[in-house]
Design a protein around this motif. Structure first.
Motif, short mmCIF file in Angstrom:
data_model
loop_
_atom_site.label_atom_id
_atom_site.label_comp_id
_atom_site.label_asym_id
_atom_site.label_seq_id
_atom_site.Cartn_x
_atom_site.Cartn_y
_atom_site.Cartn_z
N LEU A 65 0.83 -1.21 0.00
CA LEU A 65 0.00 0.00 0.00
C LEU A 65 0.86 1.26 0.00
CD1 LEU A 65 -2.83 -0.81 2.60
CD2 LEU A 65 -2.82 -1.15 0.13
N MET A 66 2.16 1.10 -0.07
CA MET A 66 3.05 2.26 0.06
C MET A 66 3.71 2.55 -1.28
SD MET A 66 6.31 2.57 2.59
CE MET A 66 7.29 4.06 2.63
N GLU B 22 -1.24 24.33 -10.66
CA GLU B 22 -0.71 24.24 -12.04
C GLU B 22 -1.46 23.23 -12.91
OE1 GLU B 22 3.46 23.52 -11.47
OE2 GLU B 22 3.65 25.37 -10.30
N GLY B 23 -2.30 22.40 -12.31
CA GLY B 23 -3.04 21.47 -13.16
C GLY B 23 -3.43 20.22 -12.41
N PRO B 24 -4.17 19.36 -13.08
CA PRO B 24 -4.71 18.18 -12.40
C PRO B 24 -3.62 17.29 -11.81
CG PRO B 24 -5.60 18.40 -14.63
CD PRO B 24 -4.52 19.42 -14.49
N ALA B 25 -3.83 16.92 -10.58
CA ALA B 25 -2.82 16.11 -9.90
C ALA B 25 -3.51 15.09 -9.01
CB ALA B 25 -1.93 17.01 -9.04
N THR B 26 -2.81 13.99 -8.79
CA THR B 26 -3.24 13.00 -7.80
C THR B 26 -2.34 13.16 -6.59
OG1 THR B 26 -3.75 11.47 -9.59
CG2 THR B 26 -3.59 10.54 -7.38
N MET B 27 -2.96 13.31 -5.44
CA MET B 27 -2.17 13.41 -4.21
C MET B 27 -2.20 12.09 -3.48
SD MET B 27 -3.13 17.00 -2.43
CE MET B 27 -4.78 17.12 -3.07
N PHE B 28 -1.10 11.78 -2.81
CA PHE B 28 -1.15 10.64 -1.90
C PHE B 28 -0.34 10.96 -0.66
CE2 PHE B 28 2.83 9.59 -4.14
CZ PHE B 28 3.65 9.20 -3.10
N ALA B 29 -0.71 10.30 0.44
CA ALA B 29 0.08 10.41 1.68
C ALA B 29 0.44 9.00 2.11
CB ALA B 29 -0.71 11.15 2.74
N GLY B 30 -0.41 8.37 2.92
CA GLY B 30 -0.12 7.00 3.34
C GLY B 30 -0.19 6.02 2.18
N GLY B 31 -1.02 6.34 1.21
CA GLY B 31 -1.14 5.49 0.02
C GLY B 31 -2.11 4.34 0.18
N THR B 32 -2.69 4.19 1.38
CA THR B 32 -3.46 2.97 1.65
C THR B 32 -4.73 2.86 0.81
OG1 THR B 32 -4.53 4.06 3.52
CG2 THR B 32 -2.59 2.75 4.01
N ASP B 33 -5.27 3.99 0.38
CA ASP B 33 -6.39 3.94 -0.56
C ASP B 33 -5.92 4.13 -2.00
OD1 ASP B 33 -8.63 3.48 1.12
OD2 ASP B 33 -8.61 5.57 1.75
N VAL B 34 -4.99 5.08 -2.19
CA VAL B 34 -4.62 5.46 -3.56
C VAL B 34 -3.89 4.32 -4.29
CG1 VAL B 34 -3.39 7.13 -4.98
CG2 VAL B 34 -4.45 7.87 -2.84
N VAL B 35 -2.99 3.63 -3.60
CA VAL B 35 -2.21 2.60 -4.30
C VAL B 35 -3.11 1.49 -4.86
CG1 VAL B 35 -0.43 0.81 -4.07
CG2 VAL B 35 -0.05 3.07 -3.09
N PRO B 36 -3.95 0.88 -4.03
CA PRO B 36 -4.80 -0.17 -4.62
C PRO B 36 -5.80 0.37 -5.63
CG PRO B 36 -5.33 0.14 -2.28
CD PRO B 36 -4.11 0.96 -2.56
N THR B 109 -3.88 8.30 6.78
CA THR B 109 -4.01 9.62 7.39
C THR B 109 -5.48 9.99 7.55
OG1 THR B 109 -4.00 10.75 5.27
CG2 THR B 109 -1.86 10.40 6.34
N LEU B 110 -5.71 10.90 8.46
CA LEU B 110 -7.08 11.37 8.68
C LEU B 110 -7.63 12.03 7.42
CD1 LEU B 110 -9.39 11.82 10.68
CD2 LEU B 110 -8.35 14.03 11.24
N GLY B 111 -6.81 12.88 6.81
CA GLY B 111 -7.26 13.58 5.60
C GLY B 111 -7.59 12.60 4.49
N GLY B 112 -6.80 11.56 4.39
CA GLY B 112 -7.03 10.54 3.37
C GLY B 112 -8.35 9.83 3.60
N ASN B 113 -8.61 9.47 4.83
CA ASN B 113 -9.86 8.76 5.12
C ASN B 113 -11.07 9.64 4.84
OD1 ASN B 113 -11.88 7.61 7.68
ND2 ASN B 113 -11.07 6.19 6.16
N ILE B 114 -10.94 10.93 5.14
CA ILE B 114 -12.07 11.84 4.89
C ILE B 114 -12.25 12.05 3.39
CG2 ILE B 114 -12.88 14.21 5.18
CD1 ILE B 114 -11.52 14.15 7.97
#
Lengths: 165, 290, 773
Positions: A65-66, B22-36, B109-114
């Motif tokens: 997941l990282m 500057e334009g469309p971007a994907t943000m990630f922090a912990g990655g636990t939602d974004v990666v999968p 992260t909290l922000g990610g979950n929200i």
């Protein structure tokens, strides 16, 4: 999908590593396919099974997941890095002697998670150990011997110095 | 198919918000939602990938002037371990304890979950009952601009929020709960954690002399977004709790949710659980001394 | 003064697994970890339809993608069917019959390219009407799944002994119930995969996770058009099997086709989602059971009819009646018995073998009925079972000979240790108590027993295993066994049995078990047979080596070999323990003698069992395992959540060889049985899996496990190695049955379906079946 690569450097099992990775690659893929450290396992790819558990800056996370690029500047420990100069770590020895491994596929992840529990707090109850490994699935053991092993390692480490943060 | 052409790992909010501008971007922090999600194509790929995990100033829990502030990058594990939160807003900590697994709590992260905006999102429910606001930051007129909005207005659908492309969730804040506030979070499942909520219920309010002076109730996984239970709240305040009243209030809760059936549960079961959980929670609260 | 060496035994000790050190360090190489030079990535394009004619497959674009080395469809393959029914061609050319169906395959440089290429394959389908239950598939005019089976019935099974009509006439009470058992799947933590490589002479090496390496060669040969003698099977460390790797599934021949087409090594590896979609399941069964009893508690007859949902193809699931009927006919003494199974094709996923092989399903029904019958005649569940339990030296009407049988002991000890009878009565008192909030939790206790093969199962003409054993010049032993290690600990048990004979510690023993070019023949790892069969074979080889060594020592020492023993790496005088000669020295003296000799022996063990006759009668196993489990649980009557608190188990294991391993088998089996009962549910709707991930397919996690109080009944089986029986499958078999009995004890509501997930339990408690609003 095409994507650019990024050069990152980090500490891996005590040694410096510099590698370029596609920016969307996950850490598990980088470890296994690029760095050829195959002790960390793919079990589900969505953080449900814990087979890919590693320590990042001493904290247990799912490598699947990282983002690999997020390893930059950090300190990673994988199953290949937990042995001590004397051989197996306390946790590894306990897994062997308590019969905590059967097919063994979940074992590296459980040892990493167990090691993180041991580093975090040496005095935890059996119930806390069970909660501590709630993110690690094992299909063979029914967890009993895994819990025994972690409890045994905690016992034997209480008086001994800390290993591998 | 879109390609990722740029990778950034900003270390400050001005830096981040400028990149976002500057334009469309994907943000990630912990990655636990974004990666999968990226792996299975459930999240559209944008040309810029931003690692926001290095913004130290978006991490941490603080209090000033009667307001609790939790940085968007604060991990769920940090919330779980926070003695201050345990003391003043334990309902958030209760939710953190039910969240995924130890490994995921360390990264998520909290922000990610929200922002993932799952109708079942575990951290959202307790924040709704604490009357939390989200703080969204963006780059405007050569500086970081911030706007706030109530969390209960933030969600627009499953996975959808009011956040704009150029914004980042900088923090969540809520007033320090008043004395005699009780807070409870219950998630239904067969496991203590590592479970997507079949339903969840949150409750917070000031309880004095066996009676709620004010109350907020929220439900997870019973609507396209996490929701406030306004009717339940109205039924709950200024009422002296007893067995019959509790049963009545739980019935209001049951009537104000309209969940769907899916692979995890039927609508019937979810509705039943809302009533059951609400009733149990109120009994427990009732039996606890103010 | 010479040291005196005491005899020490390895049997019954807590010997850590030989492979544990490499597993705890991450050094164990699974299929996922093997890297061959030039290896390509193989991927499979699967059907989007559940029943459809394939009109056209266009691979032009996929083939043109840079980095793609081969794109194959059925047209590129011999089209020979796989599996027990030989009805499953690896790549489907004419039509697809279920969701997972393989229709094309790609070999490419990287995973990304392979995935892209899969998307570029254009498939045109013509949908066919589909059927999703055996009942529908049996209707007149139902869509035909396989043309050669116009009634959709590939197999039926019939067994009987006695005369059930007579049994029914003699009965004071007769009951009949319908049981429905669900889809679950193995969820091996290591996903499936294979690596295939051809050399320039056309010799094939397959790295396969198979449980049956020798049968594999024979089975796969016609499918891939390579003669068996040109196939070498190498087994990597296997990340869980539980029966899932007993059959050959399409990905393996597909991997081989890709390797042949590209002349490169190719690996096919599943994702977790694919593992769910394309692995076998446990056989779902609809079972009607009719049983009778006399008022004195004597069973009179049992009549069982089952419908097996075969899915789109025939794998081992179709053959689970072999085991189901054993439990129906012989777990308890039943004078009259009739059994019928109809196996029916549908467009659902298809089933394979899974730990217990039909026995979880059968035991669920039989042990539910045992409780009901006991209640009907006013006996307690223990006394009723005791009254009807099989005894040692009994031959069942199905022809099974129970030379040893610890069933009564299992029943006694589990009920005594758990305080079963007192708790059972006490819980019944509170069944009807009102369930207001706060007192919604009720307690239940339930029991169930099991019968399973414990000495192999002669389903082929041989049920044997070979061993080659050599002792080197430093007294290190290499045991080359045909048997397969799948994590269950067989190599450690084999090392213990060999060490016991040769007076050596397990550290002096290496077990080789992973390469058909080296290892002697074996049937495979299934039917709880490895300790028994491979153990006896290893023991036989070790005894021959021991004899050889003692004769040589006798000659060298000029004493009668009968007076000598091997202990701690030494030749000693057996009466006094006086050390006479170092074993390594003895062997070196043999090597350096004028007529030099190596100490190398072999043994082939064939159990004294027989194949069943055409009426399914015969003593199919050399030994039989028994067990009882008592489950204590809590059920929340407001939510339907069941918590399993404690499982008290007793198993007739013959003899404990490795206490650590056998405990691990019991604990793991109990938790797997518990998962089957209350957590796991592969939801299949209109032929499609709705929850192919660990998010929504719930395996039991650590916080949910019960206390397991284990007891071992040692009946010292005369044929077993040092008296042991097989116990690999047994612990998973009766847990679900004990749980459903405990749930009845708690609530007074009898459930006839699995799983007992919270919503299903709550619906049942509310007495609204599946028809709640």
């Amino acid at each position: 999908m095409k994507c650019i690569k990024q050069e990152i450097s980090f500490t891996l099992n005590g040694g410096a590593v510099c590698v370029d990775v596609p920016v969307t690659t996950d850490t598990l893929t980088m470890l296994r396919d690029r760095l050829k450290l195959t002790g960390t396992k793919y079990g589900c790819g969505e953080g449900e099974c814990g087979a890919c558990t590693i320590l990042v800056d001493g904290v247990a996370v799912n490598a699947c997941l990282m983002f690999a690029v997020d390893c930059h500047g950090r300190e990673l420990t994988t199953i290949e890095g937990v042995q001590t100069e004397d051989g197996l770590s306390t946790m590894q020895r306990a897994f062997v002697s308590c019969g905590a491994t059967q097919c063994g596929f979940c074992t590296p992840g459980l040892i990493m998670q167990g090691t993180s529990l041991l580093n975090r707090s040496p005095d935890i109850s059996v119930e806390q150990i069970k909660r501590g490994i709630e993110g690690n699935l094992c299909r063979c053991t029914g967890y009993h011997k895994v819990i025994d092993a972690i409890a045994t390692a905690l016992d034997s480490n209480r008086s001994a110095p800390k290993e591998h943060s | 198919m879109a390609n990722v052409e740029r990778y950034e790992a900003p270390e400050s909010l001005p830096e981040l918000t400028q990149i976002l501008a500057e334009g469309p971007a994907t943000m990630f922090a912990g990655g636990t939602d974004v990666v999968p999600q990226m792996r299975v194509g459930a999240r559209p790929v944008r040309p810029t990938l931003i690692n926001i995990n290095r913004l130290a100033d978006l991490r941490g829990i603080s209090e000033s002037n009667g307001v609790v502030r939790i940085g968007g990058l604060t991990s769920v594990a940090d919330i779980l371990d926070c003695a201050f939160l345990k003391q003043v807003a334990s309902v958030v900590v209760q939710a953190a304890d039910c969240f995924a697994s130890g490994q995921v709590r360390n990264a998520a992260t909290l922000g990610g979950n929200i922002c993932n905006a799952s109708p079942a999102g575990d951290m959202i429910i307790p924040l709704l009952v604490l009357d939390a606001e989200v703080e969204l930051a963006s780059w405007r007129n050569a500086c970081v601009a911030r706007r706030r909005m109530p969390l209960c207005d933030f969600f627009t659908g499953p996975g959808k929020t009011c956040i704009e492309d150029a914004e980042v969730l900088a923090a969540v804040q809520f007033p320090v709960p008043k004395p005699h506030t009780v807070g409870r979070f219950r998630k239904f499942g067969t496991r203590p954690a590592l479970d997507i909520a079949v339903v969840s219920v949150g409750l917070a309010g000031v309880k004095e002399n066996g009676c709620f002076k004010d109350a907020r109730v929220a439900f997870g996984a019973v609507a396209p977004t996490p929701i406030r239970g306004r009717n339940t709240e109205a039924a709950l305040v200024h009422v002296e709790l007893d067995g019959d009243r509790i049963s009545d209030i739980a019935q209001v809760a049951e009537q104000e949710v309209s969940p769907i059936s899916d692979v995890r549960a039927s609508a019937w079961y979810r509705t039943h659980l809302i009533r059951e959980l609400m009733e149990r929670m109120l009994h427990e609260v009732h039996q606890t001394r103010d | 003064m010479t040291a005196l060496i005491e005899k020490e035994t390895l049997i019954g000790k807590r010997v850590p697994k030989l492979d544990a050190p490499k597993k705890v360090t991450g050094a164990a190489q699974y299929i996922h970890d093997i890297e061959l030079p030039g290896m390509l990535v193989g991927k499979i394009r699967r059907s989007e339809r559940v029943h459809a004619r394939i009109v056209r497959i266009d691979t032009t674009e996929a083939k043109a993608l840079p980095g793609v080395h081969a794109v194959l469809t059925a047209a590129d393959t011999p089209g020979v069917g796989l599996g027990h029914g030989k009805d499953n061609p690896p790549l489907k050319g004419d039509k697809v019959r279920c969701e997972r169906d393989e229709i094309a395959a790609v070999a490419a440089e990287t995973e990304d390219i392979a995935e892209q290429a899969l998307k570029l394959i254009r498939v045109e389908y013509e949908d066919l009407p589909a059927v999703f239950s055996p009942a529908e598939a049996l209707e007149d005019g139902a869509p035909i799944i396989h043309e050669q089976h116009p009634k959709n019935i590939p197999f039926t099974y019939d067994y009987h002994h006695g005369d059930v009509a007579q049994g029914e006439a003699e009965s004071d009470v007769v009951i009949e119930d319908n049981y429905r058992l669900h889809f679950v799947t193995h969820c091996c933590m290591g996903v499936s995969g294979a690596i295939a490589q051809f050399d320039s002479e056309g010799n094939l090496t397959v790295h396969s996770q198979t449980q049956v390496p020798f049968l594999y060669k024979k089975e796969i040969a016609p499918v891939i058009a390579v003669p068996p003698e040109k196939i070498r099977v190498i087994q990597p460390v296997i990340g869980g099997a539980f029966g899932s790797k007993l059959d050959i599934y399409p990905f393996e021949p597909i991997c081989i086709f890709l390797a042949r087409a590209t002349r490169r090594p190719v690996r096919v590896l599943f994702t977790r989602e694919e593992e769910f979609l394309a692995s076998p399941t446990r056989q779902p069964v609809e079972l009607v059971l009719r049983s009778g009893v006399k008022s004195d508690g004597t069973l009179t007859f049992r009549n069982c009819r089952t419908l097996h949902d075969n899915g789109g193809y025939t794998s081992w699931g179709a053959t689970t009646p072999f085991v189901i009927m054993q439990t129906i006919s012989s777990l308890y003494r039943v004078p009259h018995c009739q059994y019928h199974t109809t196996v029916v094709y549908t467009n659902n996923p298809y089933s394979g073998s899974f730990r217990g092989f039909g026995n979880l399903q059968a035991t669920f029904a039989v042990e539910s009925h045992m409780d009901k019958l006991a209640e009907a005649v006013g006996m307690d569940p223990l006394a009723f079972r005791m009254h009807n339990a099989q005894q040692p030296e009994e031959t069942t009407p199905q022809g099974m000979v129970f030379h040893t049988c610890g069933l009564s002991e299992c029943l006694s000890i589990t009920t005594e240790k758990s305080g079963f009878l007192a708790k059972h009565d006490a819980n019944r008192e509170t069944q009807a108590a009102p369930t207001r909030t706060g007192s919604a939790v009720k307690r239940g206790i339930g029991m169930a027993s099991l019968l399973h093969v414990g000495g192999g199962a002669k389903i082929y003409r041989s049920d044997g295993c070979g061993t080659i054993l050599k002792v080197d010049d430093h007294a290190h032993v290499t045991v080359i066994t045909g048997s397969t290690e799948i994590g269950q600990g067989s190599e450690t048990v084999i090392a213990q049995l060999v060490g016991e004979e040769l007076g050596l510690p397990v550290s002096a023993i290496t077990v080789i078990n992973s390469d058909t070019e080296i290892t002697p023949w074996d049937v495979g790892v299934h039917a709880s047979r490895t300790t028994f069969i491979a153990g006896n074979s290893a023991r036989g080889a070790a005894r021959k080596a021991r004899d050889k060594l003692l004769i040589a020592a006798g000659e060298k020492l000029k004493v009668d070999p009968e007076t000598l023993d091997l202990r701690k790496g030494l030749v000693v005088r057996s009466d006094s323990g006086e050390s006479l000669l170092e074993l390594g020295k003895l062997i070196r003296s043999l090597h350096f003698a004028r007529k030099a000799e190596v100490v190398m022996t072999s043994d082939y063990y064939e159990p004294p069992s027989v194949m069943q006759d055409s009426e399914f009668k015969g003593d199919v196993s050399a030994s039989y395992a028994f067990g009882t489990q008592v489950v204590e649980l809590e059920v929340d009557t407001g939510t339907g959540v069941i918590r399993i608190l404690k499982v008290t188990s007793a198993h007739d294991v013959g003899k404990v060889i490795n206490a650590l391993s056998i405990e691990g088998q019991i604990e793991g089996g109990v938790v797997m049985g518990m998962g089957y009962a209350i957590a796991e549910h592969l939801i299949v709707k209109d032929g499609r899996m709705k929850n192919p991930s660990f998010r929504d397919y719930k395996l039991v996690t650590a916080p949910e496990i019960p206390v397991v109080d284990m007891h071992f009944i040692e009946t010292n089986d005369p044929e077993g190695p040092v008296g042991a029986k097989g116990v690999g499958e047994a612990p998973a078999i009766c847990t679900a049955a004990a749980i459903v009995n405990a749930l009845y004890n708690a609530t007074g509501v009898r459930f006839c379906e699995l799983p007992l997930t919270p919503e299903i339990v709550l619906r049942g408690l509310k007495q609204c079946g599946g028809h709640c609003p």
